[in-house]
Design an enzyme around this catalytic site. Structure first.
Site, PDB file in Angstrom:
ATOM      1  N   ARG A   1      40.363  36.314  25.855  1.00  0.00           N
ATOM      2  CA  ARG A   1      41.630  37.034  25.982  1.00  0.00           C
ATOM      3  C   ARG A   1      42.485  36.915  24.732  1.00  0.00           C
ATOM      4  O   ARG A   1      43.571  37.488  24.689  1.00  0.00           O
ATOM      5  CB  ARG A   1      42.403  36.406  27.122  1.00  0.00           C
ATOM      6  CG  ARG A   1      42.527  37.278  28.339  1.00  0.00           C
ATOM      7  CD  ARG A   1      43.248  36.451  29.377  1.00  0.00           C
ATOM      8  NE  ARG A   1      43.925  37.258  30.322  1.00  0.00           N
ATOM      9  CZ  ARG A   1      43.439  37.510  31.544  1.00  0.00           C
ATOM     10  NH1 ARG A   1      42.282  37.056  31.913  1.00  0.00           N
ATOM     11  NH2 ARG A   1      44.145  38.247  32.368  1.00  0.00           N
TER      12      ARG A   1
ATOM     13  N   ARG B   1      52.311  40.530  32.185  1.00  0.00           N
ATOM     14  CA  ARG B   1      50.859  40.421  31.982  1.00  0.00           C
ATOM     15  C   ARG B   1      50.365  41.567  31.092  1.00  0.00           C
ATOM     16  O   ARG B   1      49.481  41.380  30.255  1.00  0.00           O
ATOM     17  CB  ARG B   1      50.143  40.437  33.334  1.00  0.00           C
ATOM     18  CG  ARG B   1      50.342  39.142  34.119  1.00  0.00           C
ATOM     19  CD  ARG B   1      50.010  39.290  35.582  1.00  0.00           C
ATOM     20  NE  ARG B   1      48.637  39.649  35.832  1.00  0.00           N
ATOM     21  CZ  ARG B   1      48.190  40.146  36.993  1.00  0.00           C
ATOM     22  NH1 ARG B   1      49.021  40.341  38.003  1.00  0.00           N
ATOM     23  NH2 ARG B   1      46.923  40.451  37.141  1.00  0.00           N
TER      24      ARG B   1
ATOM     25  N   ARG C   1      48.188  38.092  45.700  1.00  0.00           N
ATOM     26  CA  ARG C   1      48.430  37.190  44.573  1.00  0.00           C
ATOM     27  C   ARG C   1      49.909  37.129  44.192  1.00  0.00           C
ATOM     28  O   ARG C   1      50.579  38.162  44.153  1.00  0.00           O
ATOM     29  CB  ARG C   1      47.593  37.626  43.359  1.00  0.00           C
ATOM     30  CG  ARG C   1      46.196  37.051  43.414  1.00  0.00           C
ATOM     31  CD  ARG C   1      45.266  37.612  42.395  1.00  0.00           C
ATOM     32  NE  ARG C   1      45.779  37.651  41.025  1.00  0.00           N
ATOM     33  CZ  ARG C   1      45.049  38.027  39.994  1.00  0.00           C
ATOM     34  NH1 ARG C   1      43.774  38.386  40.174  1.00  0.00           N
ATOM     35  NH2 ARG C   1      45.561  38.069  38.787  1.00  0.00           N
TER      36      ARG C   1
ATOM     37  N   LYS D   1      38.253  45.032  36.780  1.00  0.00           N
ATOM     38  CA  LYS D   1      37.225  44.095  36.303  1.00  0.00           C
ATOM     39  C   LYS D   1      36.578  43.362  37.483  1.00  0.00           C
ATOM     40  O   LYS D   1      35.360  43.331  37.617  1.00  0.00           O
ATOM     41  CB  LYS D   1      37.841  43.071  35.327  1.00  0.00           C
ATOM     42  CG  LYS D   1      38.528  43.710  34.132  1.00  0.00           C
ATOM     43  CD  LYS D   1      39.099  42.686  33.165  1.00  0.00           C
ATOM     44  CE  LYS D   1      40.252  41.863  33.697  1.00  0.00           C
ATOM     45  NZ  LYS D   1      41.497  42.626  33.958  1.00  0.00           N
TER      46      LYS D   1
ATOM     47  N   ARG E   1      46.957  45.441  46.154  1.00  0.00           N
ATOM     48  CA  ARG E   1      45.727  44.633  46.183  1.00  0.00           C
ATOM     49  C   ARG E   1      45.831  43.455  47.163  1.00  0.00           C
ATOM     50  O   ARG E   1      46.849  42.797  47.258  1.00  0.00           O
ATOM     51  CB  ARG E   1      45.459  44.091  44.775  1.00  0.00           C
ATOM     52  CG  ARG E   1      44.361  43.044  44.748  1.00  0.00           C
ATOM     53  CD  ARG E   1      43.910  42.742  43.377  1.00  0.00           C
ATOM     54  NE  ARG E   1      44.908  42.109  42.534  1.00  0.00           N
ATOM     55  CZ  ARG E   1      44.655  41.688  41.311  1.00  0.00           C
ATOM     56  NH1 ARG E   1      43.472  41.885  40.778  1.00  0.00           N
ATOM     57  NH2 ARG E   1      45.600  41.119  40.599  1.00  0.00           N
TER      58      ARG E   1
HETATM   59  P1  AP5 Z   1      40.814  44.507  40.275  1.00  0.00           P
HETATM   60  O1  AP5 Z   1      39.356  44.756  40.218  1.00  0.00           O
HETATM   61  O2  AP5 Z   1      41.307  43.390  41.141  1.00  0.00           O
HETATM   62  O3  AP5 Z   1      41.418  44.407  38.793  1.00  0.00           O
HETATM   63  P2  AP5 Z   1      41.204  43.328  37.643  1.00  0.00           P
HETATM   64  O4  AP5 Z   1      40.975  44.071  36.379  1.00  0.00           O
HETATM   65  O5  AP5 Z   1      40.178  42.309  38.063  1.00  0.00           O
HETATM   66  O6  AP5 Z   1      42.672  42.734  37.641  1.00  0.00           O
HETATM   67  P3  AP5 Z   1      43.193  41.255  37.562  1.00  0.00           P
HETATM   68  O7  AP5 Z   1      44.638  41.327  37.980  1.00  0.00           O
HETATM   69  O8  AP5 Z   1      42.341  40.303  38.328  1.00  0.00           O
HETATM   70  O9  AP5 Z   1      43.072  40.984  36.058  1.00  0.00           O
HETATM   71  P4  AP5 Z   1      43.825  39.989  35.191  1.00  0.00           P
HETATM   72  O10 AP5 Z   1      43.006  40.038  33.973  1.00  0.00           O
HETATM   73  O11 AP5 Z   1      45.270  40.223  34.997  1.00  0.00           O
HETATM   74  O12 AP5 Z   1      43.801  38.651  36.089  1.00  0.00           O
HETATM   75  P5  AP5 Z   1      43.018  37.286  35.951  1.00  0.00           P
HETATM   76  O13 AP5 Z   1      42.727  36.821  37.318  1.00  0.00           O
HETATM   77  O14 AP5 Z   1      41.900  37.389  34.967  1.00  0.00           O
HETATM   78  O15 AP5 Z   1      41.531  45.866  40.724  1.00  0.00           O
HETATM   79  C1  AP5 Z   1      42.909  45.906  41.002  1.00  0.00           C
HETATM   80  C2  AP5 Z   1      43.161  46.764  42.254  1.00  0.00           C
HETATM   81  O16 AP5 Z   1      42.853  48.123  41.960  1.00  0.00           O
HETATM   82  C3  AP5 Z   1      42.266  46.358  43.445  1.00  0.00           C
HETATM   83  O17 AP5 Z   1      43.029  46.364  44.616  1.00  0.00           O
HETATM   84  C4  AP5 Z   1      41.160  47.424  43.486  1.00  0.00           C
HETATM   85  O18 AP5 Z   1      40.748  47.701  44.812  1.00  0.00           O
HETATM   86  C5  AP5 Z   1      41.841  48.624  42.833  1.00  0.00           C
HETATM   87  N1  AP5 Z   1      40.884  49.370  42.000  1.00  0.00           N
HETATM   88  C6  AP5 Z   1      39.970  48.859  41.139  1.00  0.00           C
HETATM   89  N2  AP5 Z   1      39.277  49.846  40.545  1.00  0.00           N
HETATM   90  C7  AP5 Z   1      39.783  51.014  41.037  1.00  0.00           C
HETATM   91  C8  AP5 Z   1      39.486  52.400  40.799  1.00  0.00           C
HETATM   92  N3  AP5 Z   1      38.535  52.778  39.938  1.00  0.00           N
HETATM   93  N4  AP5 Z   1      40.231  53.312  41.460  1.00  0.00           N
HETATM   94  C9  AP5 Z   1      41.216  52.937  42.334  1.00  0.00           C
HETATM   95  N5  AP5 Z   1      41.526  51.658  42.603  1.00  0.00           N
HETATM   96  C10 AP5 Z   1      40.832  50.702  41.950  1.00  0.00           C
HETATM   97  O19 AP5 Z   1      44.126  36.359  35.259  1.00  0.00           O
HETATM   98  C11 AP5 Z   1      45.295  35.933  35.937  1.00  0.00           C
HETATM   99  C12 AP5 Z   1      46.107  35.018  35.035  1.00  0.00           C
HETATM  100  O20 AP5 Z   1      45.350  33.829  34.712  1.00  0.00           O
HETATM  101  C13 AP5 Z   1      46.496  35.580  33.660  1.00  0.00           C
HETATM  102  O21 AP5 Z   1      47.683  36.348  33.726  1.00  0.00           O
HETATM  103  C14 AP5 Z   1      46.663  34.300  32.829  1.00  0.00           C
HETATM  104  O22 AP5 Z   1      47.895  33.676  33.092  1.00  0.00           O
HETATM  105  C15 AP5 Z   1      45.571  33.404  33.357  1.00  0.00           C
HETATM  106  N6  AP5 Z   1      44.298  33.553  32.609  1.00  0.00           N
HETATM  107  C16 AP5 Z   1      43.121  34.057  33.094  1.00  0.00           C
HETATM  108  N7  AP5 Z   1      42.175  34.058  32.142  1.00  0.00           N
HETATM  109  C17 AP5 Z   1      42.754  33.540  31.023  1.00  0.00           C
HETATM  110  C18 AP5 Z   1      42.304  33.328  29.703  1.00  0.00           C
HETATM  111  N8  AP5 Z   1      41.047  33.637  29.327  1.00  0.00           N
HETATM  112  N9  AP5 Z   1      43.175  32.811  28.797  1.00  0.00           N
HETATM  113  C19 AP5 Z   1      44.439  32.480  29.153  1.00  0.00           C
HETATM  114  N10 AP5 Z   1      44.952  32.678  30.389  1.00  0.00           N
HETATM  115  C20 AP5 Z   1      44.115  33.196  31.326  1.00  0.00           C
END
Ligand code: AP5
Length: 216
Positions: free
Chosen positions: A88, A172, A161, A13, A127
């Site tokens: 979410r 997660r 992270r 994402k 990552r």
């Molecule tokens: P990356 O693009 O970083 O993946 P992502 O989908 O953004 O993953 P996140 O870990 O950021 O998502 P998340 O939803 O768990 O975390 P968030 O910060 O929202 O890609 C990952 C890796 O793969 C990278 O190194 C990239 O280079 C590689 N990659 C990408 N695409 C690729 C491809 N096509 N091929 C090969 N490699 C690839 O949330 C964190 C925490 O915050 C949650 O756990 C929760 O506790 C809290 N939180 C956040 N939002 C909410 C909400 N709305 N409600 C409640 N709690 C929340």
């Protein structure tokens, strides 16, 4: 143009948002990034959020909904926004729907990045991101052009992270399966859900999403 980008942790994402922001001038509203900024600032919200994030659990809906509503109201979202990591839960999806109706706004597309869970632990354990401009990298899939130097800003400090440890990633993923995946039918029924294969290369994923934005 307002988008939601959905998918499990590590689906790509944030990676796709970086490109979409550059191409379409949209503002990325990442609730994860907002929470990490709160944690870094040492605020009360940040202290509460850190405990939940490090355990792989979600932060309570009311806090998240208030946070996103004030961001959508900012003038910088005039050209449109991409919601990354929000909604979410069913409660967040319903609140967003009401919030946007009140502001006379709508979501044009919901992009679901579909990936197999087995690949996620390896994606997240490799990552890292630039400590200064937050550009995202990966030990195998997206190395900086010059080892140890950020392609975008030249900084030499990078961060990993704390919630990317395999055991936290598994929690997660469970939160995604149990609390986030059930909102997909809500958007499917509204006819705005587009499923994209998140297992293909970053470039192919980007081209598919770009095509959806340009041609529906
Ligand atoms: P990356 O693009 O970083 O993946 P992502 O989908 O953004 O993953 P996140 O870990 O950021 O998502 P998340 O939803 O768990 O975390 P968030 O910060 O929202 O890609 C990952 C890796 O793969 C990278 O190194 C990239 O280079 C590689 N990659 C990408 N695409 C690729 C491809 N096509 N091929 C090969 N490699 C690839 O949330 C964190 C925490 O915050 C949650 O756990 C929760 O506790 C809290 N939180 C956040 N939002 C909410 C909400 N709305 N409600 C409640 N709690 C929340």
């Amino acid at each position: 143009m307002n988008l939601i980008i959905l998918g499990p942790p590590g689906a790509g994402k944030g990676t796709q948002c970086e490109r979409l922001v550059e191409t379409f001038g949209l503002v990325q509203l990442s609730t994860g990034d907002m929470l990490r900024a709160e944690v870094a600032s040492g605020s009360e919200l940040g202290k509460k959020a850190k405990i939940l994030i490090d355990a792989g659990n979600l932060v309570p809906d009311d806090l998240i909904i208030a946070m996103i509503s004030s961001q959508i109201d900012r003038p910088s979202t005039e050209n449109g926004f991409i919601l990354d990591g929000f909604p979410r839960t069913t409660a967040q999806a319903n609140a967003l729907h009401e919030m946007l109706s009140e502001k006379s706004l709508k979501i044009d597309h919901v992009i679901q990045l579909a990936v197999d869970e087995e690949i996620i632990v390896s994606r997240l354990s490799g990552r890292f991101s630039c400590a200064k401009c937050h550009a995202g990298y990966h030990d195998i899939f997206k190395k900086p052009n010059k080892d140890g130097i950020c392609d975008k800003c030249g900084a030499q400090e990078f961060l990993r992270r704390s919630d990317d440890k395999p055991e936290t990633v598994r929690s997660r993923l469970r939160a995604y399966r149990e609390q986030t995946a059930p909102i997909l039918p809500f958007y499917d029924e509204k006819g705005v859900l587009k499923v994209v294969d998140g297992m293909s290369s970053m470039e192919d994923v980007y081209n598919t999403v770009r095509e959806i934005i340009l041609n529906g």
